[in-house]
Design a protein around this motif. Sequence first.
Motif, short mmCIF file in Angstrom:
data_model
loop_
_atom_site.label_atom_id
_atom_site.label_comp_id
_atom_site.label_asym_id
_atom_site.label_seq_id
_atom_site.Cartn_x
_atom_site.Cartn_y
_atom_site.Cartn_z
N ILE A 107 12.73 -41.20 54.54
CA ILE A 107 14.30 -41.51 53.98
C ILE A 107 14.84 -40.19 53.26
O ILE A 107 15.60 -39.75 53.32
CB ILE A 107 14.03 -42.57 52.66
CG1 ILE A 107 13.77 -43.69 53.32
CG2 ILE A 107 15.24 -42.40 52.07
CD1 ILE A 107 14.94 -44.47 54.26
N ALA A 108 13.62 -39.57 52.60
CA ALA A 108 13.74 -38.36 52.13
C ALA A 108 14.08 -37.11 53.00
O ALA A 108 15.05 -36.27 52.89
CB ALA A 108 12.84 -37.73 51.01
N THR A 145 17.64 -37.76 54.40
CA THR A 145 18.43 -37.13 53.50
C THR A 145 18.80 -35.71 53.47
O THR A 145 20.01 -35.49 53.53
CB THR A 145 18.27 -37.90 52.15
OG1 THR A 145 18.12 -39.19 51.96
CG2 THR A 145 19.35 -37.53 50.94
N LEU A 171 22.19 -33.63 54.40
CA LEU A 171 22.85 -32.51 53.61
C LEU A 171 22.79 -31.18 54.14
O LEU A 171 24.03 -30.44 53.98
CB LEU A 171 22.00 -32.50 52.21
CG LEU A 171 22.27 -33.88 51.32
CD1 LEU A 171 21.35 -33.87 50.14
CD2 LEU A 171 23.56 -34.04 50.98
N ASN A 198 27.36 -38.77 57.42
CA ASN A 198 27.13 -39.90 56.45
C ASN A 198 26.61 -40.90 57.26
O ASN A 198 25.58 -41.78 56.70
CB ASN A 198 27.84 -40.01 55.49
CG ASN A 198 27.90 -39.03 54.51
OD1 ASN A 198 26.70 -38.25 54.22
ND2 ASN A 198 29.00 -38.47 54.01
N VAL A 204 23.44 -41.12 58.67
CA VAL A 204 22.29 -41.05 58.02
C VAL A 204 22.17 -42.56 57.59
O VAL A 204 20.84 -42.95 57.41
CB VAL A 204 22.57 -40.00 56.77
CG1 VAL A 204 21.59 -40.50 55.59
CG2 VAL A 204 22.61 -38.65 57.21
N ASP A 205 23.15 -43.14 57.25
CA ASP A 205 23.09 -44.49 56.79
C ASP A 205 22.46 -45.55 57.99
O ASP A 205 21.51 -46.27 57.60
CB ASP A 205 24.29 -45.33 56.61
CG ASP A 205 25.01 -44.63 55.12
OD1 ASP A 205 24.15 -44.10 54.43
OD2 ASP A 205 26.15 -44.71 55.04
N TYR A 243 18.91 -44.55 57.98
CA TYR A 243 18.27 -45.30 56.88
C TYR A 243 17.88 -46.78 57.32
O TYR A 243 16.72 -47.36 56.90
CB TYR A 243 19.17 -45.49 55.80
CG TYR A 243 19.32 -44.12 54.85
CD1 TYR A 243 18.30 -43.20 55.12
CD2 TYR A 243 20.22 -44.10 53.95
CE1 TYR A 243 18.47 -42.03 54.44
CE2 TYR A 243 20.04 -42.84 53.00
CZ TYR A 243 19.41 -41.82 53.37
OH TYR A 243 19.34 -40.63 52.62
#
Length: 313
Positions: free
Chosen positions: A236-237, A240, A244, A296, A299-300, A303
């Motif tokens: 997850i990290a 993220t 970014l 984004n 990324v979602d 996740y």
Amino acid sequence: MTFIIVRRLLLSIPLLFIASIITFVLQAFVPGDPARTLLGLNATTAQYEALRESLHLNEPILVQYWLYLSSALRGDFGSSIFTGEAVLDTIGQRLPVTLSLIVAATFVATVIGVLFGVFSATRGRVVRRIVDVSSLIGNALPNFWVALMLVAILAIGMGILPATGYTSFADSPSGWATSLILPVAALSLGGIALVAKVTRDGMLTTLELDYIRTLRASGVSRGSLIWKHALRSSGIAVVTVIGLTLISFVSGSILIENVFALPGLGTLIVSATNKHDVPVVQGLAITFTLIVIFTNLIVDVVYGLLNPKVRIR
């Protein structure tokens, strides 16, 4: 998963609207007059006023924005004030160059950063110190300065790689790859350092968890512990920071493209801003916003794949 995608797409609608109106208003305060630039200094006042009226530059800023928005909602983003070419065609010609640079830099930063991060988390304090120092240096050095140094050393000094220019993949795959080596290296340096540090920190925390110790005591191999369990738990990290990093590469590509003279969106937005070519600037603002929204969204989705709990929120 469907709910995550739909929610992100719905949130993107006001984001696109806000980005367009902010860009339009800020562009109005940029010094310069496209009508004066088009006609030159020898044009008469009547010619100047007639051109401004035809371009709707004599209208209040809100009226200008409404005219633009009403056309954009119909799929018409206008034409360049200076070339007359449709904005979508202009962007479509240059978008592959920028996407090649951003995607390649993100891939390099992800692969090298994750490998460095895992290596430093499992190889002792000396390697961790090296990663820390490298991270500080990588984040401190401006990418345009790195680009200039790479050009001076590898292109001009050693003559190994081309200093400027771009070859399309269709013309020559090898030439395409060669023309991107220096730009990708300059753009991805800071991303590599950041991904490596976040991966290292996440791995160190995960390797100390009880379930990892239980798996180790149960005889699970070291490779499986590191790559299958610890790295996935830290995912997850890592995802993220990769997202970014990609978003930061969108803005960083503007400088890199101008240093290496790449015919992408970065050089186009600088040229359009200097000329006060509002339709092109607006189209580019929407394009960059869509890239951020798409990033984004990815990324979602990742996740949700890494953590099933995210899918039901």
